[in-house]
Design an enzyme around this catalytic site. Structure first.
Site, PDB file in Angstrom:
ATOM      1  N   GLU A 105       0.833  -1.198   0.000  1.00  0.00           N
ATOM      2  CA  GLU A 105       0.000   0.000   0.000  1.00  0.00           C
ATOM      3  C   GLU A 105       0.871   1.253   0.000  1.00  0.00           C
ATOM      4  O   GLU A 105       1.892   1.326   0.691  1.00  0.00           O
ATOM      5  CB  GLU A 105      -0.886  -0.016   1.245  1.00  0.00           C
ATOM      6  N   LYS A 126     -10.440   1.506  -0.875  1.00  0.00           N
ATOM      7  CA  LYS A 126     -10.360   1.252   0.563  1.00  0.00           C
ATOM      8  C   LYS A 126     -11.476   1.980   1.310  1.00  0.00           C
ATOM      9  O   LYS A 126     -11.730   3.165   1.080  1.00  0.00           O
ATOM     10  CB  LYS A 126      -8.990   1.693   1.075  1.00  0.00           C
ATOM     11  N   CYS A 131      -5.163  -3.143   4.160  1.00  0.00           N
ATOM     12  CA  CYS A 131      -4.617  -2.726   5.456  1.00  0.00           C
ATOM     13  C   CYS A 131      -5.650  -2.667   6.572  1.00  0.00           C
ATOM     14  O   CYS A 131      -6.118  -3.693   7.048  1.00  0.00           O
ATOM     15  CB  CYS A 131      -3.893  -1.393   5.295  1.00  0.00           C
TER      16      CYS A 131
END
Length: 569
Positions: A101, A181, A214
């Site tokens: 990321e 995300k 994440c």
């Protein structure tokens, strides 16, 4: 003469049989040694098929340049480094390469990402860094998973926004998946979609992957929703800030994969100033196939064979970086956890341990068993700890039983209800010293057995094993047993965690559970079957696979000579 002829015929028959068996053994290798030939001659571009019991991934630990570098120069340098890794011999065996990321471009130079349903191949006619990435995927004939900063124009708002986006290319360079995300952490200037996206993609080797990024791993949406849809293979770019004693990067990755019994493919950003490191491949109840946690600046790619979910799930290992990446790895029980270095450089966070109920372990003898029930409000955990002390070593740390049940914050960016039962290490006898790095810990304190049991809410709860050693890695899954029995009538889940192998390097051993309110989710956990059953009568137990290539060459050469003698006059 008749006896000689019969002997020659017997030798010929034996040669043919043995050579065919050796040949089949060689072909049964996942990878052949190509050191004496070119890559194009020996390694097919598609390593795995629908019928394969495994697939091959490459994960990347990547240190980005600091933002003080001119943006255009920074992104170009990163893209050049990506290209080198994608084209490297280490990546050659893989079906899919995953990058971390926030290690390519930035909010200052976001790119447009086409809608996957349009089946756009940027390599053909689309201008941006996507062109290079698409052409690379086509060139090496691999799936690529790339995290980047995306710009997107929302017509209804007449506004251009920026997303933290994972883009997936297929072997032809086509954009086949795009995930934005949803759960952001310290990402000012980045937007979130109106609703969490459930993004998956199919591969030509028969595996359907889910995609998330994440911080998403700690929440129900989209992560557990994908689990409810039956997904058990995930690609996961991460920029993880570690927080011992429960949320160090590879620790929580392995815990999550174990509890779900899923393949989690993680590529981690390497940036010690933000506490970021942590890359690995985690195969459910088999534990880590690869884990790397380090404070040293790193740009490295690792290639791993991953058993498909639902196959025999025999543990695999990563391909050694110091040897030919196609060499059959040795059966080393610890070699898959790559030793890190300069761990004190990693700026890590710390849990709010002052809010826990804790009890220090004070053994009354060199060998002792301490038991008791510790509660946080109405949530209680039952502990039994058997230990031994070796006073020939320095007393460098202490242990506490620790229990917590309640809502915690993640630096104000999100809150979560967690329930925790654990044994944790402390540098001294103060709670403030718990959860800190123990690089110089001596082995004076050995845990021979630990048993922890707690009753957790059942619905909406993901209970996970949480272990950490002084090298910042989880214990191997074979060193503990973890189970959870659900009673739907009472909405309670009894979770038990047992240490089954002595350990003198523990930082954390316990149960860590997230409860997701108003989310329908049950996750009973049965004790896994242990590997090591006796092989079937016709099975050599895989022993043949331990023979190296030179041994085969010698055997085949000798047998070929004997066969040549037997077939000549």
């Amino acid at each position: 003469m008749d006896n000689t002829n019969r002997f020659r015929k017997a030798v010929v028959a034996t040669c043919l049989m043995v050579l065919s068996q050796l040949g089949s053994t060689v072909s049964s290798y996942d990878y052949a040694d190509y050191s004496e030939r070119t890559l194009d001659e020996t390694v097919p571009l598609q390593r795995s098929t629908v019928d394969s019991e495994s697939y091959v991934v490459s994960v990347v630990e990547f240190r980005p340049e600091q933002m003080t570098m001119p943006i255009e120069e920074r992104t170009k340098l990163h893209l050049d480094e990506y290209s080198k890794l994608i084209r490297s011999p280490k990546a050659r065996p893989s079906d899919i390469i995953v990058f971390p990321e926030l290690t390519l471009n930035s909010l200052s130079d976001p790119v447009f990402v086409p809608e996957p349903s349009q089946r756009v191949v940027p390599c053909d006619d689309h201008g941006s860094i996507l062109v290079t990435l698409s052409c690379l995927a086509r060139e090496v004939q691999k799936y690529l998973v790339i995290n980047l900063s995306e710009q997107f124009y929302i017509q209804q708002l007449a506004e251009t926004v920026r997303y933290n986006t994972d883009v997936v290319f297929d072997r032809n360079g086509t954009v086949i998946a795009r995930y934005r995300k949803y759960n952001l952490f310290r990402e000012a200037g980045t937007s979130i979609p109106a609703a969490p996206e459930l993004v998956t993609f199919e591969t030509d080797f028969g595996v359907r992957f889910g995609v998330f990024t994440c911080f998403d791993i700690l929440f129900s949406q989209p992560t557990l929703q994908l689990i409810k849809q039956g997904l058990r293979d995930f690609v996961f770019p991460a920029f993880w800030t570690s927080e011992p004693p429960f949320l160090a990067s590879t620790q929580i990755f392995e815990s999550w994969a174990y509890a779900i019994d899923a393949n989690l493919i993680v590529s981690g950003t390497n940036y010690d100033l933000s506490g970021a490191t942590g890359t690995g491949v985690f195969a459910g109840r088999n534990g880590a196939l690869l884990a790397h946690f380090t404070g040293a600046p790193t740009r490295e790619l690792y290639t791993v064979t991953v058993p498909k979910y639902g196959s025999q799930r025999k543990p695999s290992q990563y391909h050694s970086l110091t040897n030919d990446v196609l060499e059959v790895p040795q059966l080393d029980t610890t070699g898959h956890r790559i030793p890190g270095s300069e761990l004190d450089r990693v700026v890590m966070g710390r849990d709010f341990l002052e809010q826990f109920t804790t009890l220090q372990l004070n053994p009354s003898a060199e060998q002792d068993t301490i038991g008791g029930i510790v509660c946080s409000g109405f949530f209680c955990c039952d502990f039994t700890v058997s230990l031994s002390l070796d006073y020939d070593h320095l007393i460098t740390h202490y242990y506490r039983l620790a229990v917590f049940d309640g809502v915690r914050t993640f630096q104000g960016f999100a809150d979560a209800h967690v329930s925790i039962c654990a044994v944790i290490a402390c540098r001294n006898q103060t709670i403030a010293s718990c959860g800190l790095l123990l690089e110089d810990a001596s082995p004076y304190f050995q845990h021979s057995h630990i048993s922890i049991t707690g009753q957790f809410q059942a619905n909406g709860t993901l209970a996970m094993p949480s272990t950490l050693d002084t090298a910042m890695y989880s214990l191997d899954a074979s060193h503990y047993r973890f189970s959870g029995d659900i009673n739907r009538t009472t909405n309670l889940q009894t979770v038990t965690m047992n240490l089954t192998s002595p350990a003198s390097d523990l930082q954390t051993f316990g149960i860590y559970a997230f409860n997701h309110k108003n989310f329908e989710f049950f996750n009973p956990i049965e004790l896994p079957e242990r590997n090591g059953e006796q092989p079937p009568p016709q099975d050599d137990g895989g022993a043949a696979s331990l023979l190296n290539r030179s041994t085969f060459v010698i055997l085949i050469g000798v047998l070929a000579g004997v066969c040549q003698w037997a077939t000549t006059a």
